[in-house]
Every structure is written in structure tokens, then in C-alpha cells.
Design a protein around this motif. Structure first.
Motif, short mmCIF file in Angstrom:
data_model
loop_
_atom_site.label_atom_id
_atom_site.label_comp_id
_atom_site.label_asym_id
_atom_site.label_seq_id
_atom_site.Cartn_x
_atom_site.Cartn_y
_atom_site.Cartn_z
N PRO A 90 -4.97 -7.47 4.19
CA PRO A 90 -5.16 -6.35 3.25
C PRO A 90 -3.97 -5.39 3.32
CG PRO A 90 -7.11 -6.70 4.61
CD PRO A 90 -6.02 -7.52 5.22
N LEU A 91 -3.53 -4.94 2.16
CA LEU A 91 -2.40 -4.02 2.08
C LEU A 91 -2.78 -2.87 1.16
CD1 LEU A 91 0.61 -3.28 2.63
CD2 LEU A 91 1.15 -4.56 0.54
N GLU A 92 -2.75 -1.65 1.68
CA GLU A 92 -2.99 -0.48 0.84
C GLU A 92 -1.68 -0.07 0.18
OE1 GLU A 92 -5.76 3.02 1.69
OE2 GLU A 92 -3.78 3.88 2.13
N VAL A 93 -1.75 0.11 -1.13
CA VAL A 93 -0.58 0.50 -1.91
C VAL A 93 -0.86 1.85 -2.55
CG1 VAL A 93 0.91 -0.08 -3.85
CG2 VAL A 93 0.03 -1.90 -2.37
N THR A 94 0.06 2.78 -2.40
CA THR A 94 -0.04 4.08 -3.06
C THR A 94 1.19 4.31 -3.90
OG1 THR A 94 1.02 5.28 -1.23
CG2 THR A 94 -1.37 5.01 -1.13
N GLY A 95 1.03 5.10 -4.95
CA GLY A 95 2.16 5.34 -5.82
C GLY A 95 1.96 6.55 -6.69
N LEU A 96 2.97 6.84 -7.49
CA LEU A 96 2.97 7.97 -8.40
C LEU A 96 3.22 7.43 -9.81
CD1 LEU A 96 2.89 11.10 -8.56
CD2 LEU A 96 5.39 11.05 -8.43
N ALA A 97 2.31 7.75 -10.73
CA ALA A 97 2.43 7.31 -12.13
C ALA A 97 2.37 8.54 -13.01
CB ALA A 97 1.31 6.34 -12.47
N ARG A 98 3.50 9.18 -13.17
CA ARG A 98 3.55 10.45 -13.88
C ARG A 98 3.53 10.22 -15.39
NH1 ARG A 98 6.52 15.53 -11.61
NH2 ARG A 98 6.45 14.28 -9.74
N GLY A 99 2.57 10.89 -16.07
CA GLY A 99 2.44 10.74 -17.51
C GLY A 99 1.72 9.47 -17.93
N LEU A 100 1.25 8.67 -16.95
CA LEU A 100 0.60 7.39 -17.23
C LEU A 100 -0.88 7.47 -16.88
CD1 LEU A 100 3.40 5.16 -15.72
CD2 LEU A 100 3.12 5.83 -18.11
N ARG A 101 -1.69 6.66 -17.55
CA ARG A 101 -3.14 6.73 -17.37
C ARG A 101 -3.75 5.46 -16.80
NH1 ARG A 101 -5.71 9.00 -22.80
NH2 ARG A 101 -7.53 9.17 -21.41
N SER A 102 -2.96 4.42 -16.68
CA SER A 102 -3.45 3.19 -16.05
C SER A 102 -2.29 2.45 -15.42
CB SER A 102 -4.18 2.29 -17.06
OG SER A 102 -3.32 1.94 -18.13
N VAL A 103 -2.60 1.73 -14.34
CA VAL A 103 -1.59 1.01 -13.57
C VAL A 103 -2.15 -0.36 -13.22
CG1 VAL A 103 -0.32 0.96 -11.38
CG2 VAL A 103 -0.58 3.12 -12.61
N ALA A 104 -1.28 -1.36 -13.16
CA ALA A 104 -1.65 -2.70 -12.70
C ALA A 104 -0.58 -3.21 -11.76
CB ALA A 104 -1.83 -3.65 -13.87
N LEU A 105 -1.01 -3.85 -10.68
CA LEU A 105 -0.11 -4.46 -9.71
C LEU A 105 -0.33 -5.96 -9.75
CD1 LEU A 105 -1.41 -1.62 -8.39
CD2 LEU A 105 0.38 -2.11 -6.72
N PHE A 122 -1.96 7.19 -7.36
CA PHE A 122 -2.96 6.12 -7.36
C PHE A 122 -2.92 5.41 -6.01
CE2 PHE A 122 0.95 4.19 -8.94
CZ PHE A 122 1.02 2.99 -8.23
N THR A 123 -4.05 4.81 -5.67
CA THR A 123 -4.18 4.03 -4.44
C THR A 123 -5.03 2.80 -4.75
OG1 THR A 123 -4.08 6.01 -3.05
CG2 THR A 123 -5.00 4.03 -2.05
N THR A 124 -4.61 1.66 -4.23
CA THR A 124 -5.38 0.44 -4.41
C THR A 124 -5.12 -0.51 -3.25
OG1 THR A 124 -5.96 -1.29 -6.02
CG2 THR A 124 -3.62 -0.81 -5.72
N GLN A 125 -5.92 -1.55 -3.16
CA GLN A 125 -5.79 -2.54 -2.09
C GLN A 125 -5.35 -3.88 -2.68
OE1 GLN A 125 -6.51 -2.50 1.33
NE2 GLN A 125 -6.96 -0.31 1.42
N LEU A 126 -4.36 -4.50 -2.04
CA LEU A 126 -3.95 -5.85 -2.39
C LEU A 126 -4.39 -6.80 -1.29
CD1 LEU A 126 -0.30 -5.31 -3.69
CD2 LEU A 126 -2.41 -5.46 -5.03
N ASP A 127 -4.85 -7.97 -1.67
CA ASP A 127 -5.25 -8.98 -0.69
C ASP A 127 -4.09 -9.95 -0.49
OD1 ASP A 127 -6.44 -10.78 0.96
OD2 ASP A 127 -7.86 -11.57 -0.53
N LEU A 128 -3.39 -9.80 0.63
CA LEU A 128 -2.27 -10.69 0.96
C LEU A 128 -2.65 -11.65 2.08
CD1 LEU A 128 0.78 -8.24 0.85
CD2 LEU A 128 -0.24 -9.58 -1.00
N SER A 129 -3.95 -11.88 2.27
CA SER A 129 -4.37 -12.75 3.37
C SER A 129 -3.89 -14.18 3.19
CB SER A 129 -5.91 -12.72 3.49
OG SER A 129 -6.52 -13.11 2.27
N GLY A 130 -3.68 -14.60 1.95
CA GLY A 130 -3.19 -15.96 1.72
C GLY A 130 -1.71 -16.04 1.46
#
Length: 428
Positions: A90-105, A122-130
Motif C-alpha cells: 500500500p502506498l499513500e499518495v498526497t498532492g495539490l490540485a489547484r483549481g481542479l475538482r477531480s483527480v485520477a492516478l 487530495f490523498t488516496t491509496q495505491l495498491d502496489l502489492s503486485g
């Protein structure tokens, strides 16, 4: 954007002033780099918000501000070497999306959505187990509309290479399966890039001294920049833009990059073979102007190209503006004094390939007594007669991340492009 013309004469001037202010803010954000993460979030103008996309962790990365909706271009973002190292899991990813309303990784075709908060973060989790060990491409996209609303007017994206540790080893075994061109052959030369030996690899311009392209090829000890990095059994060749660099050759080049060769200027070689199957496993960069290649040159040509010319085999010439195709070529170069009389070329543009900027692929060529056979991931794509087959000398290998002078070069937010190499092998 379009709107109904206002009745007031002063309103257009006000809107123009806001537009100028928005452009100034975008310029400030573009030059802010990682410092954007520490900057306070300004209130956005309703008509011209300052759009920016940045990863804070892993990172911080450089900032993407270019609106890809109108003109998609290179978007590689910089990330420090220490920050790009992540563990499989599991990898927690945080970022800044200024002026934006949705994000996809996006990783390996898997999309993970996130919605920025009131502070634009924004903050989300990526599954890098594989995930497998080594470089991993992470794409981040941002839009000025809510999730699932495709009526956006601004679309930003950035790409970074993470480096996974503790994952699976995906490098193919030396013994290849039936049907592969290396199956049943003997491995006679191999480089796995645990180190980068100066006895094995010459660094700098081609060993015959010739320069080409829009970047300067640096040796190992150039004080300006080191293009060569070994990381976890992978070689990274980096091409970096240096706008203020004074090209000592007088060509006006502003890109510095790497060029490695198993042939040396004195005519010697650390690896050269007249026949066999040659293969490089690589992850290529995306972006207009990037020109990565794996290619061969006959040893006799190092010291004698002026008198006799040379045979060159370009296993792959990739172009960063078209990452689902590449060119495979065999050249028979006549002596320079002949003014190209007698020049021959066999070439094919290999199209319809998977995007090779997203994953590692095998680029191979088999040289026989009579033919040159080009392979992509072990599948034959093109064959041609071997030029000078009765007299041609053994072929040595070269790895290059050049910059093309034939297409406009885009400088991405990172200011660099990366070529990753897993291994180089020769089978007989």
C-alpha cells in the motif's frame, strides 16, 4: 471559453484584467516547483483560476500547469531520487490540485480516483502489492469538473517514474522459452547493470568521434552533469535541459545526455560479435524530441569509417512523440569522400505497438550469415539482407538517449527525460 457580450463597457476591461492576473498566477505557479507545497493557497478568480497539479508525497514533484485539453504535450515531472523509492504494498499518495475538482492516478492501467478538498489537497491509496522491482510509471490527471463530468475545459496531467523495491523480479531469465529467438542459444555476453564499468562501457560521443542530434554526449567525469545512474540493477540515462549552458563545440545545444558504447575510440571493444541475437530490455521516455536507441556498428568502422564507411544496425530508434511505433533500420554507409554514392538502407516503421513508455519491452536483432532480423518482445517484425556480408566485421553495441533535431523538442516540467535499461544480452 465563450460568454454573452456584456452591456457595460467597463466589464470587458475588468475581465481582461482578471485574465492577465490569472496568467501571472499561472506563471508564478509554473516557476514555483516544489516550493508550491509550502505556499499558501490563494483564492481563485471565478473566470480564470490558477490551475496546477503537483504530488507532495511521493515527492514533492515539479508542477504541471499546461492545459492538455487543447494541445497534449510532454508532461514528465521531476521527483528527487530519494523520494521516488517506494516499497511494494500500500502506498499513500498526497498532492495539490489547484483549481481542479477531480483527480485520477493511473498505474499499469488501473485508475484510482480522488477529490481535492477545500484546500486543494487530495490523498488516496495505491495498491502496489503486485508491483515488480524497478521503475514504475505513475500518471496523475486532474480536471476542473467533478468526477464523471466530461465537460471539462482544463485537463492537467503529470508523469513520474517511481522506483519499486521489495517487489517481484520481472527480468526474464537468461534461458528463454520455446519460440523465442534466444531459445536454445548460448548466452555469450551479458550486462545486468549492478555496476557501470568503464572497462565495459565507453561514455561520450560515438567512439569514432562523430556527433549527431541536438544534445551533447557527456563522458563519465564531466563536471557539468552526470547522465548515468545505477539504481537497484537498472541503468538510467538522463537527458537534461540546461538553457544557460555554453556548448563548447559551438553548436548551441542546450541538452546534455548520455551515450554508452562497448566500442572504444582506440578501436578496441569489450563486446562485439559477427553473428548472434542481441537484445536490450528498456523502458523508453515519452515527449516530443526524445530519441532513445539501441544500435550496433561494425568494429572496423571505429577507426576506418572515413576510408571504408561502416555498416550500422539500428535495433530501435524510438521517438517520444509517437510511443506506439519505432523505426528499425540497417544502413550501409559509404566513405564520406564518396558523397553518399553507394549508400543503402533497409528500414521499416513498426506500428501498432503497446505504448512502450509505460512498461519494459525487449528490443532484439538476430544477425546471421546472410540476414538481419528485427524482433519486438521476441516476435519477428522485419528482416533484411545483411550488407557487406562477406567482409563486415563484428558488431559492438550502443545505448543512447539522444534529442532529435528533426522535431521540435518539448521541455517538460521536469526539465529532463529518462531512459531505463534492465539488461543487454548477446546469444550465439
Amino acid at each position: 471559453m465563450s460568454s454573452t457580450p456584456p452591456a457595460s463597457a467597463s466589464l470587458p476591461r475588468a475581465r481582461a484584467a482578471l485574465a492577465v492576473l490569472g496568467l501571472v498566477l499561472v506563471a508564478i505557479l509554473a516557476s514555483a516547483g516544489p516550493d508550491l507545497a509550502q505556499a499558501p493557497t490563494p483564492e481563485s478568480s471565478a473566470s480564470e483560476p490558477p490551475f496546477a497539479l503537483q504530488l507532495l508525497s511521493p515527492g514533492p514533484t515539479s508542477v504541471a500547469t499546461h492545459n492538455q485539453k487543447q494541445k497534449p504535450e510532454a508532461y514528465t515531472a521531476s521527483i528527487p531520487d530519494a523520494a521516488m523509492r517506494v516499497r511494494a504494498g500500500p502506498l499513500e499518495v498526497t498532492g495539490l490540485a489547484r483549481g481542479l475538482r477531480s483527480v485520477a492516478l493511473v498505474v499499469n492501467g488501473t485508475w484510482t480516483s480522488a477529490v481535492p478538498g477545500p484546500d486543494s489537497r487530495f490523498t488516496t491509496q495505491l495498491d502496489l502489492s503486485g508491483a515488480v522491482n524497478g521503475p514504475l510509471v505513475l500518471d496523475v490527471y486532474g480536471w476542473d469538473t467533478p468526477p464523471d463530468n466530461h465537460d471539462f475545459k482544463t485537463a492537467l496531467n503529470l508523469r513520474v517514474h517511481l522506483f519499486v523495491e521489495g517487489g517481484r523480479d520481472a527480468s526474464p531469465a537468461a534461458e528463454r522459452p520455446p519460440g523465442h529467438p534466444a531459445h536454445g542459444r548460448t548466452l555469450v555476453w551479458s550486462e545486468s547493470f549492478d555496476t557501470l564499468s568503464r572497462k565495459v562501457w565507453h561514455a561520450g560521443p560515438k567512439p569514432d568521434g562523430q556527433e549527431y542530434g541536438a544534445a551533447s554526449f557527456l563522458g563519465y567525469d564531466d563536471p557539468t552533469f552526470d547522465p548515468y545512474t545505477i539504481m537497484g540493477g537498472f541503468l538510467r540515462i538522463r537527458s537534461q535541459n540546461r538553457p544557460g549552458w555554453a556548448d563548447p563545440a559551438g553548436y548551441g545545444r542546450t541538452w546534455l545526455t548520455g551515450h554508452l558504447s562497448t566500442g572504444f575510440p582506440d578501436g578496441s571493444v569489450s563486446g562485439a560479435f559477427r553473428k548472434g541475437y542481441f537484445e536490450a530490455r528498456m523502458l523508453l521516455p515519452a515527449g516530443p524530441g526524445a530519441w532513445p536507441s539501441f544500435w550496433l556498428l561494425d568494429q572496423h568502422g571505429i577507426r576506418n569509417s572515413v576510408a571504408d564507411g561502416a555498416v550500422e544496425i539500428d535495433v530501435i530508434e524510438g521517438y517520444g512523440h509517437a510511443t506506439t511505433s519505432y523505426v528499425a533500420t540497417e544502413h550501409d554507409w559509404p566513405p564520406p569522400s564518396s558523397r553518399m554514392e553507394g549508400y543503402r538502407r533497409a528500414q521499416k516503421n513498426l506500428t501498432g505497438l503497446p505504448d512502450y513508455s509505460l512498461a519494459f519491452h525487449d528490443y532484439g536483432v538476430e544477425i546471421t550469415d546472410d540476414d538481419v532480423v528485427f524482433y519486438f518482445d521476441g516476435i519477428e517484425k522485419f528482416r533484411a539482407p545483411l550488407y557487406r556480408k562477406a567482409t563486415v566485421s563484428p558488431f559492438f553495441m550502443m545505448l543512447t538517449l539522444a534529442m532529435s533535431q528533426d522535431w521540435p523538442i518539448t521541455v517538460p516540467p521536469a526539465g529532463y527525460y529518462d531512459l531505463w535499461i534492465d539488461h543487454v544480452r548477446v546469444y550465439r
